[in-house]
Write a protein that holds these residues in place. Structure first.
Motif, PDB file in Angstrom:
ATOM      1  N   THR A   1       0.822  -1.065   0.087  1.00  0.00           N
ATOM      2  CA  THR A   1      -0.108  -0.046   0.009  1.00  0.00           C
ATOM      3  C   THR A   1       1.053   1.305   0.055  1.00  0.00           C
ATOM      4  O   THR A   1       0.317   2.311   0.065  1.00  0.00           O
ATOM      5  CB  THR A   1      -0.937   0.168   1.039  1.00  0.00           C
ATOM      6  N   GLY A   2       2.080   1.010  -0.018  1.00  0.00           N
ATOM      7  CA  GLY A   2       3.200   2.432  -0.145  1.00  0.00           C
ATOM      8  C   GLY A   2       3.582   2.664   1.227  1.00  0.00           C
ATOM      9  O   GLY A   2       4.510   3.459   1.468  1.00  0.00           O
ATOM     10  N   GLU A   3       2.948   2.154   2.355  1.00  0.00           N
ATOM     11  CA  GLU A   3       3.298   2.432   3.870  1.00  0.00           C
ATOM     12  C   GLU A   3       4.752   2.079   3.917  1.00  0.00           C
ATOM     13  O   GLU A   3       5.047   0.920   3.644  1.00  0.00           O
ATOM     14  CB  GLU A   3       2.507   1.811   4.710  1.00  0.00           C
ATOM     15  N   ALA A   4       5.812   3.066   4.482  1.00  0.00           N
ATOM     16  CA  ALA A   4       7.297   2.722   4.469  1.00  0.00           C
ATOM     17  C   ALA A   4       7.245   1.967   5.523  1.00  0.00           C
ATOM     18  O   ALA A   4       6.687   1.725   6.711  1.00  0.00           O
ATOM     19  CB  ALA A   4       7.808   4.008   4.875  1.00  0.00           C
ATOM     20  N   ILE A   5       8.377   0.877   5.288  1.00  0.00           N
ATOM     21  CA  ILE A   5       8.955  -0.073   6.320  1.00  0.00           C
ATOM     22  C   ILE A   5       9.872   0.860   7.124  1.00  0.00           C
ATOM     23  O   ILE A   5      11.006   1.405   6.584  1.00  0.00           O
ATOM     24  CB  ILE A   5       9.582  -1.159   5.602  1.00  0.00           C
ATOM     25  N   ILE A   6       9.717   1.062   8.382  1.00  0.00           N
ATOM     26  CA  ILE A   6      10.639   2.008   9.161  1.00  0.00           C
ATOM     27  C   ILE A   6      11.285   1.159  10.084  1.00  0.00           C
ATOM     28  O   ILE A   6      10.940   0.154  10.658  1.00  0.00           O
ATOM     29  CB  ILE A   6       9.984   3.049   9.753  1.00  0.00           C
ATOM     30  N   SER A   7      12.548   1.681  10.654  1.00  0.00           N
ATOM     31  CA  SER A   7      13.357   0.979  11.600  1.00  0.00           C
ATOM     32  C   SER A   7      12.776   1.380  13.244  1.00  0.00           C
ATOM     33  O   SER A   7      12.069   2.192  13.167  1.00  0.00           O
ATOM     34  CB  SER A   7      14.721   1.782  11.628  1.00  0.00           C
ATOM     35  N   PRO A   8      12.941   0.476  14.165  1.00  0.00           N
ATOM     36  CA  PRO A   8      12.767   0.772  15.397  1.00  0.00           C
ATOM     37  C   PRO A   8      13.191   1.980  15.818  1.00  0.00           C
ATOM     38  O   PRO A   8      12.298   2.853  16.818  1.00  0.00           O
ATOM     39  CB  PRO A   8      13.568  -0.269  16.181  1.00  0.00           C
ATOM     40  N   GLU A   9      14.175   2.605  15.614  1.00  0.00           N
ATOM     41  CA  GLU A   9      14.581   4.000  16.083  1.00  0.00           C
ATOM     42  C   GLU A   9      13.838   5.114  15.312  1.00  0.00           C
ATOM     43  O   GLU A   9      13.325   6.028  15.870  1.00  0.00           O
ATOM     44  CB  GLU A   9      16.134   4.164  15.550  1.00  0.00           C
ATOM     45  N   GLU A  10      13.337   4.876  14.189  1.00  0.00           N
ATOM     46  CA  GLU A  10      12.364   5.813  13.562  1.00  0.00           C
ATOM     47  C   GLU A  10      11.112   5.942  13.947  1.00  0.00           C
ATOM     48  O   GLU A  10      10.397   6.914  14.368  1.00  0.00           O
ATOM     49  CB  GLU A  10      12.372   5.456  11.777  1.00  0.00           C
ATOM     50  N   GLN A  11      10.609   4.736  14.428  1.00  0.00           N
ATOM     51  CA  GLN A  11       9.391   4.595  15.355  1.00  0.00           C
ATOM     52  C   GLN A  11       9.497   5.207  16.674  1.00  0.00           C
ATOM     53  O   GLN A  11       8.559   5.854  16.908  1.00  0.00           O
ATOM     54  CB  GLN A  11       8.908   2.919  15.473  1.00  0.00           C
ATOM     55  N   LYS A  12      10.518   5.123  17.127  1.00  0.00           N
ATOM     56  CA  LYS A  12      10.733   5.805  18.479  1.00  0.00           C
ATOM     57  C   LYS A  12      10.657   7.360  18.323  1.00  0.00           C
ATOM     58  O   LYS A  12       9.904   7.848  19.082  1.00  0.00           O
ATOM     59  CB  LYS A  12      11.923   5.370  19.103  1.00  0.00           C
TER      60      LYS A  12
END
Length: 418
Positions: free
Chosen positions: A61-72
């Protein structure tokens, strides 16, 4: 060769008029006539860009795969904005200081709370000072505040010297970025901090109209029919005042009001304009599009808010996406491609390519997102930003979108918040 990103969303945009209330106890308001707002159609369709889009890891769907640090970082930014929203006093008179307001002495600016007369002259604008209970309306103190907010990266949108929602949000963002309680109220403390940031520079200056200003190129008009637009060499500005308004981040009508005797058609003619910045801080790593606040917030690598813009973000009929995405590329002066397979505009049954220009359907810049058909872009109607609906994309003034486009990088995280 152009890379085309398919956009198929349409909506009629209704401009919201702004009324101006006068405060008879202090400053001199401008006499502004209220016009019936026009209704226009601004469907977004296939958009031709002049640079290939970057590939970023994403879901189907285009939603980015982000890292745990980015999520934080996202969680921390979301909490910051939630606290800001909870603290903002959205019902406050912008210039009315609460009883608990504390005056500071960060500058030599007078800290008196007595009303100070101000005029719409160059000196009057630059010497306008804060006073208690300014009230709602259009006053020199707000005009000076707008310029100082703009220069501190808390954009009020089109500068018009008027209190209102965009002013409140800009003040709140400035307060958040400078360690003040983000109420959105223009207190003495906030005013002093703005003056300190301005560092003695005038908010308004005298500008001399040049031969290049008058040369353009200009279009006689921008027709509504896409077939006629497609035949034009460019979707240029249609008048000098429109161009100068964008150049100085000003509402066009406000520019005219400040210069009632100006013809705007003579080389060497002097006019009053804002003294504004045209750059953003470096190192922008996170963009948060807050749908409820109708605001775009910028964060750096240290997860500090470093900028904000009023924004038009979707509508109830064509909502913006939810989730987290990445910037895939920036296209200055994009071509706008019309395809009747997506929708039919007027009697146009064949594909059309509309030339670039500030009066193009997406302004003069496109910042693509990993969510297909969505992006951040400009607008030919800067004074309507955050006051109307969009087709799901993030719409900014052309100058704010261009400022962002110069600094944002492919891979930058973009988060939509409700």
């Amino acid at each position: 060769m152009f890379v085309r990103s398919i956009l198929a969303l349409s909506l009629s945009c209704i401009f919201a008029g702004t009324s101006f209330a006068a405060n008879t106890h202090a400053e001199q308001p401008l006499n502004v006539s209220k016009a019936n707002p026009p209704v226009i159609q601004d469907p977004i369709d296939p958009l031709a860009i002049d640079a290939p889009s970057a590939s970023v890891p994403s879901t189907s769907t285009g939603e980015a795969i982000i890292s745990p640090e980015e999520q934080k970082d996202l969680n921390q930014a979301a909490n910051t904005l939630q606290n800001l929203e909870n603290t903002e006093d959205s019902t406050a008179d912008i210039g009315s200081a609460p009883a608990s307001s504390v005056a500071t002495t960060t500058t030599a600016e007078p800290t008196t709370t007595a009303p100070v007369k101000a005029s719409w002259t160059l000196d009057g604008l630059n010497n306008a000072t804060w006073y208690d209970n300014i009230g709602k309306g259009q006053f020199p103190v707000y005009a000076r505040a707008h310029v100082m907010l703009n220069n501190a990266h808390a954009s009020p949108g089109a500068i018009d010297g008027t209190s209102g929602k965009n002013t409140l949000k800009a003040i709140s963002s400035f307060q958040q970025m400078n360690g003040l309680k983000p109420t959105g109220v223009l207190t003495q403390e906030t005013w002093n901090a703005l003056v300190a940031k301005q560092a003695g520079k005038p908010a308004f200056v005298e500008y001399t109209i040049t031969e290049a200003d008058l040369k353009g190129p200009y279009a006689k008009s921008i027709p509504g029919d896409y077939a006629l637009q497609a035949k034009m060499p460019g979707l240029y500005f249609t008048r000098v005042t429109e161009m100068l308004g964008e150049k100085f981040h000003m509402d066009e009508d406000f520019l005219k009001k400040l210069n009632p005797k100006a013809s705007f058609n003579k080389v060497g003619e002097k006019i009053i304009v804002t003294s504004i910045r045209n750059e953003l801080p470096e190192n922008i790593t996170l963009i948060v599009a807050h749908k409820g606040a109708k605001q775009l917030y910028l964060f750096n690598a240290q997860n500090q808010m470093v900028g904000s813009f009023p924004a038009t973000i979707g509508s109830s009929d064509t909502p913006s996406p939810t989730g987290t995405y990445k910037v895939t590329g920036v296209a200055p002066n994009p071509w706008y491609s019309y395809s009747p397979s997506n929708f039919v505009q007027g009697k146009n049954l064949k594909p059309l390519s509309l030339p670039p220009g500030p009066n193009g359907p997406v302004g003069n810049i496109w910042i693509g997102l990993s969510k297909k058909s969505f992006g951040i872009h400009g607008t030919p109607n800067p004074s309507t930003i955050s006051k109307t609906a969009s087709h799901g994309c993030i719409r900014l003034t052309n100058w704010d979108a261009n400022d962002l486009g110069k600094k944002v990088k492919s891979g930058t995280t973009v988060k939509f918040l409700e």
